[in-house]
Write a protein that holds these residues in place. Structure first.
Motif, PDB file in Angstrom:
ATOM      1  N   ILE A  69      52.948  51.076  80.187  1.00 30.05           N
ATOM      2  CA  ILE A  69      52.084  51.942  79.147  1.00 30.05           C
ATOM      3  C   ILE A  69      51.096  52.656  80.100  1.00 30.05           C
ATOM      4  N   GLY A  70      50.366  52.087  80.744  1.00 33.90           N
ATOM      5  CA  GLY A  70      49.188  52.722  81.591  1.00 33.90           C
ATOM      6  C   GLY A  70      49.837  53.365  82.941  1.00 33.90           C
ATOM      7  N   PHE A  71      51.009  53.799  82.845  1.00 34.08           N
ATOM      8  CA  PHE A  71      52.017  54.089  84.165  1.00 34.08           C
ATOM      9  C   PHE A  71      50.955  55.415  84.692  1.00 34.08           C
ATOM     10  N   TRP A  72      50.524  56.360  83.769  1.00 31.89           N
ATOM     11  CA  TRP A  72      50.051  57.377  84.314  1.00 31.89           C
ATOM     12  C   TRP A  72      48.293  57.090  84.179  1.00 31.89           C
ATOM     13  N   PHE A  73      48.109  56.335  85.048  1.00 24.97           N
ATOM     14  CA  PHE A  73      46.845  55.488  85.098  1.00 24.97           C
ATOM     15  C   PHE A  73      45.462  56.545  85.279  1.00 24.97           C
ATOM     16  N   GLU A  74      45.866  57.650  85.689  1.00 26.78           N
ATOM     17  CA  GLU A  74      44.705  58.602  86.125  1.00 26.78           C
ATOM     18  C   GLU A  74      44.135  59.063  84.722  1.00 26.78           C
ATOM     19  N   LYS A  75      44.787  58.937  83.595  1.00 21.59           N
ATOM     20  CA  LYS A  75      44.009  59.176  82.417  1.00 21.59           C
ATOM     21  C   LYS A  75      43.750  58.102  81.662  1.00 21.59           C
ATOM     22  N   ASN A  76      42.372  57.949  81.454  1.00 16.08           N
ATOM     23  CA  ASN A  76      41.638  56.736  80.806  1.00 16.08           C
ATOM     24  C   ASN A  76      42.386  56.336  79.649  1.00 16.08           C
ATOM     25  N   ALA A  77      42.704  57.200  78.643  1.00 16.16           N
ATOM     26  CA  ALA A  77      43.371  56.655  77.452  1.00 16.16           C
ATOM     27  C   ALA A  77      44.477  55.945  77.530  1.00 16.16           C
ATOM     28  N   ASN A  78      45.423  56.038  78.431  1.00 20.52           N
ATOM     29  CA  ASN A  78      46.345  55.395  78.759  1.00 20.52           C
ATOM     30  C   ASN A  78      46.189  54.052  79.073  1.00 20.52           C
ATOM     31  N   ASN A  79      45.241  53.864  80.083  1.00 20.23           N
ATOM     32  CA  ASN A  79      44.681  52.418  80.496  1.00 20.23           C
ATOM     33  C   ASN A  79      44.249  51.586  79.132  1.00 20.23           C
ATOM     34  N   ASP A  80      43.244  52.437  78.446  1.00 20.05           N
ATOM     35  CA  ASP A  80      42.902  51.803  77.158  1.00 20.05           C
ATOM     36  C   ASP A  80      44.013  51.272  76.369  1.00 20.05           C
ATOM     37  N   ALA A  81      45.306  52.074  76.155  1.00 26.30           N
ATOM     38  CA  ALA A  81      46.243  51.920  75.392  1.00 26.30           C
ATOM     39  C   ALA A  81      47.073  50.590  75.969  1.00 26.30           C
ATOM     40  N   ALA A  82      47.047  50.656  77.330  1.00 26.47           N
ATOM     41  CA  ALA A  82      47.616  49.098  78.006  1.00 26.47           C
ATOM     42  C   ALA A  82      46.804  48.015  77.827  1.00 26.47           C
ATOM     43  N   LYS A  83      45.673  48.285  77.923  1.00 26.35           N
ATOM     44  CA  LYS A  83      44.832  47.111  77.719  1.00 26.35           C
ATOM     45  C   LYS A  83      44.781  46.313  76.353  1.00 26.35           C
ATOM     46  N   LEU A  91      48.994  42.169  63.792  1.00 33.86           N
ATOM     47  CA  LEU A  91      48.680  42.371  65.250  1.00 33.86           C
ATOM     48  C   LEU A  91      49.719  43.422  65.702  1.00 33.86           C
ATOM     49  N   PHE A  92      49.956  44.326  65.056  1.00 35.27           N
ATOM     50  CA  PHE A  92      50.598  45.723  65.138  1.00 35.27           C
ATOM     51  C   PHE A  92      50.036  46.670  65.915  1.00 35.27           C
ATOM     52  N   VAL A  93      48.748  46.760  65.758  1.00 35.64           N
ATOM     53  CA  VAL A  93      48.226  47.840  66.277  1.00 35.64           C
ATOM     54  C   VAL A  93      48.318  48.430  67.630  1.00 35.64           C
ATOM     55  N   TRP A  94      48.938  47.413  68.421  1.00 38.37           N
ATOM     56  CA  TRP A  94      49.155  48.267  69.840  1.00 38.37           C
ATOM     57  C   TRP A  94      50.288  49.022  70.123  1.00 38.37           C
ATOM     58  N   LEU A  95      51.278  48.957  68.948  1.00 37.11           N
ATOM     59  CA  LEU A  95      52.471  49.689  69.289  1.00 37.11           C
ATOM     60  C   LEU A  95      52.352  51.127  69.245  1.00 37.11           C
ATOM     61  N   PRO A  96      51.756  51.645  68.097  1.00 38.51           N
ATOM     62  CA  PRO A  96      51.334  53.062  67.881  1.00 38.51           C
ATOM     63  C   PRO A  96      50.731  53.565  69.430  1.00 38.51           C
ATOM     64  N   ASP A  97      49.710  52.991  69.903  1.00 39.06           N
ATOM     65  CA  ASP A  97      48.939  53.305  71.029  1.00 39.06           C
ATOM     66  C   ASP A  97      49.919  53.384  72.349  1.00 39.06           C
ATOM     67  N   ALA A  98      50.923  52.293  72.336  1.00 41.34           N
ATOM     68  CA  ALA A  98      51.688  52.142  73.395  1.00 41.34           C
ATOM     69  C   ALA A  98      52.429  53.363  73.774  1.00 41.34           C
ATOM     70  N   MET A  99      52.459  54.409  72.734  1.00 41.42           N
ATOM     71  CA  MET A  99      53.173  55.750  72.898  1.00 41.42           C
ATOM     72  C   MET A  99      52.652  56.428  74.079  1.00 41.42           C
ATOM     73  N   ALA A 100      51.378  55.896  74.466  1.00 43.26           N
ATOM     74  CA  ALA A 100      50.927  56.852  75.669  1.00 43.26           C
ATOM     75  C   ALA A 100      51.817  56.810  76.888  1.00 43.26           C
ATOM     76  N   GLY A 101      52.697  55.518  76.853  1.00 44.13           N
ATOM     77  CA  GLY A 101      53.553  55.614  78.108  1.00 44.13           C
ATOM     78  C   GLY A 101      54.796  56.682  78.083  1.00 44.13           C
ATOM     79  N   PRO A 102      55.323  56.495  79.207  1.00 43.22           N
ATOM     80  CA  PRO A 102      56.661  57.723  79.318  1.00 43.22           C
ATOM     81  C   PRO A 102      57.795  57.145  78.250  1.00 43.22           C
TER      82      PRO A 102
END
Lengths: 100, 691, 170
Positions: B157-171, B253-264
């Motif tokens: 999810i946090g693959f493009w880690f330069e962008k902070n939003a992706n890291n937040d989604a991964a966390k 505990l579903f809230v992470w899945l929509p944010d996980a779309m930040a990944g490729p």
């Protein structure tokens, strides 16, 4: 007849005087003299016990003690001399550079 | 080969290691070949094993491979050992198959990305973890795989880690999963405490007893609230389900899945649609022996599943980002799977997992194709009319659309319909519930058809809105090389298109493996259900203790299993009626969606739905802010600074004070030394005198 | 009779010992110590330890004290220097310590059985304890090793004293 306890009492008295002397006096040589006094008090105890119990080992020990006291006196005085040479004073209270 | 199961797991692991160590220097072509070939090897091996042992598996034989004894302390034992039975055989087949095509797609999708080698390393590592999870023969090893897929999900999810939003989604994904895992772990500990084992099945060769054998011997818990907290089998079941809600994105505990779309997008397809999120369903089905003895837990599972399905469907209707629609659709379909398990139809749930893997992966990959074709545009408001620019993508997504909507004769129809039928006739639930759950499922099916139609209409039909400027960067797929070359969208290159076709075939025809018996009047057996029968407990049949004995790969005698009686004629009638209703619902939904969104594609959804019912904000206010506040003011300011630091600094301070005091002893004056000597002598003499 | 002798010599010994403490001049302290040693020697005689009495005079009073006196003369401390005293409070500890020490020792001594001195054989014959021959015999048979070691010790002391006391550049 003099009971043993008198001799021991005398020895105790002399030892105490010697201990207090080491404690109170500030002159290095006087302290040394008091140490010798303590040694003699101990010798007295040894000799008196050896005589009263008929065992020669006590007197033999005193013999060795005297020898050691002699050696110790020689070395100790040599130390005092060298300290005196550095400081011009025999006051023991001035030799306190080992304090923290 | 001596250890085929181990090879299935190890192939992607070796791929991950090789790519991880040397991938940086390899060309994209070589990396792609290595990554796809390892997964392909696992796939071929899985299919081969299935074909070779099909009859044995169908009769309930289980194949063990013992790699090494991992922990053996007291009476706790956990091994690194693998199990092939009908359930895991099905799983490894479709997991590796879908994963293979997704890997191929990704070789095209990720082209030009400077982390190309890293991506495939993580992807292969994920495959290793997922296969370990599925093939494990004890809960602890499954948990290892469970954690491993969580880790890989975070990394990807946090693959493009330069962008902070992706890291937040991964966390966020990792932390929310962790909450679920906490419940899961406690459930496992409780299971061990009660049953004395964390292995699934007994194995006399190793002298272990299985937890499921213990579960089978237990009397069933009653259907009451208190059973949940009683510390018995219901508590275990509920705690394990908590883990499943985390991993499979159910309420709460579903809230992470929509944010996980930040990944490729390939990550979204593989992990968050087809495989990792179904791990929860796998775990529940695997532990079906436990769940059938815990009716309260099953009821909770059914209710949460149905509620989540409806809830997510309403949100999916209101999203503009194409991937978010699919994410909520995934959550909704997962709800269906748990609904199935909750009413005791475990094989129907697994069947839906199976079909969902095909059509959801297809839909995600298709979305990825669209995104690349439009140069990283994800907002559907800027799509439209792509039908003529990207025909293959359109055709394959068409198939996926019909499948998920439940149009008759495609795969989704069979699996979803089975679930609805089973919940309608559910026996373990008190009376209004079965019908109510069916009703919720039916409404959700309607909504599913509507929002998927909306997605298709906005993307492929209607006015072409994609040249109206790329203003909004927030909706862009945060690719490494964001090439903004002008020009009409084109169809994607072959590595991306071929997997779409392969998955479309699966989405269309996979359903025929599990045709419900009622539909054919009992003539065509439900192959899927029959195959899974030995591995899943049935809520209606009381299973007695004689399971098939465990053997190793040099097989011995096989114990025959009984099959459940085929459904009765009256049951057939109800089933056909409900099937007709489902078909009507599906077509109606498509019709509604077609007319509504063709007329008003840019219809503004209500703010409540578009804002996802503000669940994230609610969590933030109710949970996160108090924790932050508490941490800062209490834990940091008071506990850390005043108590812990004070203790440590105080110890230091005390020591230095003590040191200063003791320093005075060493004055350098021999007279005081003599005083101490005399004092000591006094004490010693006194001691001896007193004696 | 013996008691009288003992008391006399004991009194001399104690008085001289106290005098060491009271004198400022170390030379006078040394002389007092010689008096103590002499009276102790007399007491040794009453204890039938003739050899040791003689040795006491010869070695202790004759050699060690002479050494002391030589050193005192050598050092020649000028008298008008102010005497620095640090930690004056130690002075007040002396009497309590002395009292305690004496008390403890007398406590111990009280438990000693009243024994009397065995009689001395006439004419100093044979192996009575305290004669030269008895000590000599013990020294050279049972205690030969300590004897030899003591001689080495004296050697070390001589060397040490010479090294410590020499001036720089000698």
């Amino acid at each position: 007849m003099v009971p043993l306890s008198w001799y021991l009492g005398l020895s105790a008295l002399l030892f105490t005087i010697g201990a207090m002397g080491v404690f109170i006096k500030r002159n290095a040589i006087t302290i040394f003299l008091c140490i010798e006094l303590m040694l003699n008090a101990a010798n007295l105890t040894l000799v008196s016990l050896s005589s009263f119990f008929g065992d020669v080992d006590g007197q033999l020990f005193v013999f060795i003690v005297m020898t050691v006291a002699a050696a110790e006196a020689a070395v100790g005085l040599a130390i005092i001399i060298s300290i005196f040479r550095n400081r011009e004073s025999l006051n023991v209270d001035e030799v306190d550079t080992l304090k923290l | 080969m001596k250890h085929p199961l181990a090879n299935i797991i190890l192939a992607p692991l070796i791929g991950a290691v090789v790519l991880g160590l040397f991938g940086k220097r390899m060309s994209e072509r070589v990396i792609g070949w290595i990554a796809c070939s390892t997964v392909g090897a696992s796939a071929i091996l899985s299919f081969y094993l299935f074909l070779q042992h099909r009859e044995a598996l169908e009769l309930g034989q289980k194949f063990h491979e013992h790699l090494f004894t991992w922990i053996n302390v007291g009476n706790f034992r956990a091994d690194f050992s693998l199990l092939l039975d009908s359930l895991s055989a099905i799983y490894i087949m479709f997991v590796t198959f879908v994963a293979f095509w997704i890997h191929v797609f990704a070789t095209g999708y990720m082209r030009g990305d400077k982390g190309y080698w890293r991506f495939f390393t993580y992807l292969n590592l994920f495959m290793f973890s997922m296969l370990t999870l599925v093939l494990a023969d004890n809960f602890l090893l499954m948990f290892v795989g469970w954690e491993g897929v969580g880790l890989c999900s975070y990394l990807l999810i946090g693959f493009w880690f330069e962008k902070n939003a992706n890291n937040d989604a991964a966390k966020k994904a990792f932390v929310v999963n962790r909450i679920g895992d906490f419940g899961f772990a406690i459930g496992l500990m409780l299971l061990f405490l009660k049953s004395g084992s964390i292995f699934y099945f007994s194995d006399s060769a190793r002298g272990i007893r299985g937890a499921f054998d213990w579960a089978i011997e237990q009397p069933g818990d009653p259907l009451t609230w208190s059973a949940i907290f009683a510390g018995g089998i219901t508590t275990i079941a509920v705690l394990m389900f908590v883990g499943a809600t985390g991993k499979s994105a159910q309420i709460p505990l579903f809230v992470w899945l929509p944010d996980a779309m930040a990944g490729p997008t390939p990550v979204s397809a593989l992990i968050h649609a087809a495989t990792m999120v179904t791990a929860g369903v796998y775990m529940v089905s695997r532990a079906s022996s436990i769940y059938v003895k815990a009716p309260s837990a099953m009821m909770i599972m059914a209710i949460i599943g149905a509620a989540t399905a409806l809830f997510a469907a309403t949100i999916g209707l209101a999203q503009w980002d194409i991937k978010k629609v699919l994410a909520y659709s995934t959550i909704s379909q997962l709800g269906y799977m748990f609904l199935a398990c909750g009413v005791g139809a475990f094989s129907a749930g697994i069947f839906h997992v199976f079909t969902h893997a095909f059509f959801k992966a297809l839909l995600f990959l298709g979305a990825g194709s669209v995104i690349i074709g439009l140069h990283h545009e994800q907002d559907m408001r800027r799509m439209g009319g792509l039908k003529k620019f990207m025909p293959v993508t359109f055709a394959t997504m068409f198939v996926g659309w019909l499948a998920i909507s439940g149009v008759p004769l495609l795969s989704g129809f069979f699996s979803k319909d089975e679930i609805l039928y089973r919940s309608f006739i559910a026996e373990g639930l008190p009376d209004p519930w079965p019908k109510a759950l069916w009703f919720i499922g039916a409404i959700t099916a309607l909504l599913t058809a509507v929002y998927m139609t909306r997605l298709m209409v906005l993307t492929f039909w209607g006015k072409e809105r994609f040249s109206e400027g790329h203003g909004d960067t927030a909706s862009h797929d945060a690719h490494g090389d964001d090439t903004h070359h002008a020009g009409p969208p084109r169809e994607s290159p072959r590595p991306m298109v071929i997997p779409l076709v392969a998955l479309a075939v699966g989405a269309a025809f996979a359903g025929y493996l599990g045709v419900a018996e009622g539909l054919s009047g009992g003539k065509i057996p439900n192959y899927f259900e029959r195959f899974l029968e030995p591995s899943l407990a049935s809520a209606t049949l009381a299973r007695e203790a004689a399971n098939a004995p465990v053997t190793h790969f040099k097989a011995e005698a096989v114990l025959a299993e009984e099959f459940p009686e085929p459904s009765t004629a009256a049951g057939h009638g109800t089933e056909i009626l409900l099937t007709v209703i489902s078909s009507i619902i599906a077509l109606a939904g498509i019709g509604i969606g077609w007319f509504w969104f063709n007329r008003k594609p840019l219809w503004e959804p209500p703010r409540l739905l578009e804002g996802k019912y503000f669940v994230d904000e609610a969590y933030d206010a109710a949970v996160i802010q108090p924790i932050k506040l508490g941490s800062k003011n209490v834990l940091w300011r008071i506990v850390d600074v005043h108590i812990i630091d004070a203790a440590v600094n105080g110890a230091g301070y005390l020591t230095s004070q003590l040191g200063s005091a003791l320093r005075r002893l060493q004055s350098g004056l021999e007279r005081s030394y003599v005083a101490f000597v005399v004092l000591g002598a006094l004490l010693i003499i006194g001691y001896f005198a007193m004696k | 009779m013996e008691k009288v002798l003992f008391i006399v010599f004991a009194a001399i010994a104690v008085a001289s010992a106290l005098n060491i403490l009271l004198q400022r001049n170390p030379l006078q302290g040394a002389l007092s110590l010689i008096a103590t040693l002499a009276s102790l020697s007399a007491i040794y005689v009453t204890l039938h330890a003739q050899f040791l009495a003689a040795i006491q005079i010869v070695v202790y009073a004759g050699a060690i004290m002479v050494l002391f006196v030589f050193v005192i003369m050598l050092l020649n401390v000028p008298k008008d220097q102010p005497q620095i005293e640090k930690q004056k409070w130690l002075r007040y500890l002396a009497i309590p310590f002395a009292g305690l020490l004496m008390a403890e020792m007398f406590y111990v001594i009280r438990s000693v059985k009243p024994i009397t001195l065995p009689a001395m054989p006439a004419d100093g014959a044979g192996d009575a304890v305290g004669t030269v021959s008895s000590i000599g015999k013990a020294l050279f048979t049972d205690y030969l090793l300590p004897f030899e070691v003591t001689s080495v010790l004296i050697l070390m002391a001589v060397v040490g004293a010479m090294v410590l006391a020499r001036r720089e550049g000698d």
